[in-house]
Enzyme design. Structure first.
Site, PDB file in Angstrom:
ATOM      1  N   LYS A  47      32.474 -15.172 144.565  1.00 26.04           N
ATOM      2  CA  LYS A  47      31.848 -15.389 145.879  1.00 26.04           C
ATOM      3  C   LYS A  47      30.337 -15.540 145.697  1.00 26.04           C
ATOM      4  CE  LYS A  47      35.735 -12.986 147.823  1.00 26.04           C
ATOM      5  NZ  LYS A  47      36.338 -12.309 148.954  1.00 26.04           N
ATOM      6  N   GLY A  90      39.012  -8.107 150.701  1.00 25.63           N
ATOM      7  CA  GLY A  90      37.824  -7.268 150.740  1.00 25.63           C
ATOM      8  C   GLY A  90      37.975  -6.020 151.593  1.00 25.63           C
ATOM      9  N   GLU A 113      46.562 -15.576 150.130  1.00 28.09           N
ATOM     10  CA  GLU A 113      45.626 -14.492 150.397  1.00 28.09           C
ATOM     11  C   GLU A 113      45.691 -14.121 151.875  1.00 28.09           C
ATOM     12  OE1 GLU A 113      42.261 -14.417 147.286  1.00 28.09           O
ATOM     13  OE2 GLU A 113      41.711 -15.883 148.790  1.00 28.09           O
ATOM     14  N   HIS A 142      39.309 -21.536 150.647  1.00 27.85           N
ATOM     15  CA  HIS A 142      39.274 -20.070 150.736  1.00 27.85           C
ATOM     16  C   HIS A 142      39.103 -19.659 152.199  1.00 27.85           C
ATOM     17  CE1 HIS A 142      37.901 -15.944 150.364  1.00 27.85           C
ATOM     18  NE2 HIS A 142      38.523 -15.933 149.210  1.00 27.85           N
ATOM     19  N   ASN A 151      37.094 -14.679 141.555  1.00 29.61           N
ATOM     20  CA  ASN A 151      36.263 -15.365 142.545  1.00 29.61           C
ATOM     21  C   ASN A 151      35.039 -14.491 142.810  1.00 29.61           C
ATOM     22  OD1 ASN A 151      35.127 -16.610 144.753  1.00 29.61           O
ATOM     23  ND2 ASN A 151      36.762 -16.040 146.175  1.00 29.61           N
ATOM     24  N   GLU A 202      37.300 -17.563 153.599  1.00 27.17           N
ATOM     25  CA  GLU A 202      35.903 -17.425 154.051  1.00 27.17           C
ATOM     26  C   GLU A 202      35.303 -18.788 154.386  1.00 27.17           C
ATOM     27  OE1 GLU A 202      34.636 -15.069 150.716  1.00 27.17           O
ATOM     28  OE2 GLU A 202      35.837 -13.400 151.483  1.00 27.17           O
ATOM     29  N   GLY A 241      36.366  -8.853 144.646  1.00 27.77           N
ATOM     30  CA  GLY A 241      35.509  -7.717 144.300  1.00 27.77           C
ATOM     31  C   GLY A 241      35.735  -7.148 142.909  1.00 27.77           C
ATOM     32  N   SER A 265      42.343  -7.790 147.728  1.00 26.43           N
ATOM     33  CA  SER A 265      42.202  -6.402 147.257  1.00 26.43           C
ATOM     34  C   SER A 265      43.043  -6.100 146.020  1.00 26.43           C
ATOM     35  CB  SER A 265      42.503  -5.413 148.391  1.00 26.43           C
ATOM     36  OG  SER A 265      41.554  -5.567 149.445  1.00 26.43           O
TER      37      SER A 265
HETATM   38  P1  PGA Z   1      39.072  -9.349 147.220  1.00 28.07           P
HETATM   39  O1  PGA Z   1      38.888 -10.927 147.470  1.00 28.07           O
HETATM   40  O2  PGA Z   1      39.797  -9.213 145.893  1.00 28.07           O
HETATM   41  O3  PGA Z   1      37.680  -8.800 147.156  1.00 28.07           O
HETATM   42  O4  PGA Z   1      39.877  -8.820 148.344  1.00 28.07           O
HETATM   43  C1  PGA Z   1      39.890 -11.839 147.119  1.00 28.07           C
HETATM   44  C2  PGA Z   1      39.432 -13.230 147.484  1.00 28.07           C
HETATM   45  O5  PGA Z   1      38.802 -13.394 148.524  1.00 28.07           O
HETATM   46  O6  PGA Z   1      39.678 -14.203 146.735  1.00 28.07           O
END
Ligand code: PGA
Length: 225
Positions: free
Chosen positions: A8, A156, A150, A84, A6, A86, A208, A186
């Site tokens: 983002k 993140g 998640e 998601h 992803n 976010e 990330g 993460s």
């Molecule tokens: P992250 O994000 O691996 O940066 O923690 C995961 C996600 O939001 O899908």
């Protein structure tokens, strides 16, 4: 195993092309990348299925800023992330809009990665089970749909769920919904193998660490092993 990257709101078209020039996908694992809308076309046709990061439920209409499933299909996009955290946190996504987006995407022939997960406050208040039950109940069952667990506090932040905690949540979700469940939050090359070795963990949704071709490839290799 399914590993989805992803991106983002990272990588315009130039960086997207550069990613694919450097990315060496291993065999033995399903891999998907999810670039921002404007980079989808640059990503399609490079040997890896491409998913969008969201999709609207209407076929077309007065929905400024949104993109329909048919528009994604026309580009050669094969799926979409839905719900998601976010989107839920910053853009007013609700269980009801998650359901509508999932249904429209599936109806149009897209695959779906539907996201669920509790916040830190919800976990602290011992509401994890209730939150996951509510979120999962809004997600339709379909052979082209997978769920991503998640925990919001792990996204993140570098704070990965412990393998035990991930296993518990995955078992709970699988008891509610007969589907594959990816872990997200993460995921890094260093922790991917251990997380994906847990029963009930069928892959990873990676933020990330999916931006660098080498680290994303390392996570994909851990999933293939
Ligand atoms: P992250 O994000 O691996 O940066 O923690 C995961 C996600 O939001 O899908």
């Amino acid at each position: 195993m399914l590993v989805a990257g992803n991106w983002k709101m990272f990588k315009g078209t130039r960086e997207t092309v550069a990613f694919f020039q450097a990315f060496e996908p291993p065999g033995g694992v399903e891999i998907v990348v999810c670039p921002p809308f404007t980079s989808l076309l640059a990503a399609v046709g490079r040997g890896i299925p491409v998913y969008a990061q969201s999709v609207h439920w209407a076929a077309e209409g007065a929905f400024t800023g949104e993109v329909s499933a048919a528009m994604l299909v026309e580009l050669g996009v094969e799926g979409a992330i839905v719900g998601h955290s976010e989107r839920r946190q910053y853009f007013g996504e609700t269980d009801e809009t998650v359901r509508l987006r999932c249904e429209a995407a599936l109806e149009a022939g897209l695959a779906v990665i539907a996201c669920v997960g509790e916040t830190e406050a919800e976990r602290g208040a011992k509401e994890t089970e209730a939150v996951l039950q509510r979120q999962v109940a809004a997600i339709p069952s379909h052979e082209r749909l997978v769920i991503a667990y998640e925990p919001v506090w792990a996204i993140g932040t570098g704070r990965t769920a412990t393998p035990e905690l991930a296993r518990e949540a995955h078992e709970l979700i699988k008891g509610l919904h007969d589907t594959r469940v990816l872990y997200g939050g993460s995921v890094k090359p260093e922790n991917a193998a251990e997380l994906m070795a847990q029963p009930g963990v069928d892959g990873a949704l990676v933020g990330g660490a999916s931006l660098e071709p080498a680290s994303f490839a390392a996570i994909c290799r851990a999933a293939a092993a």
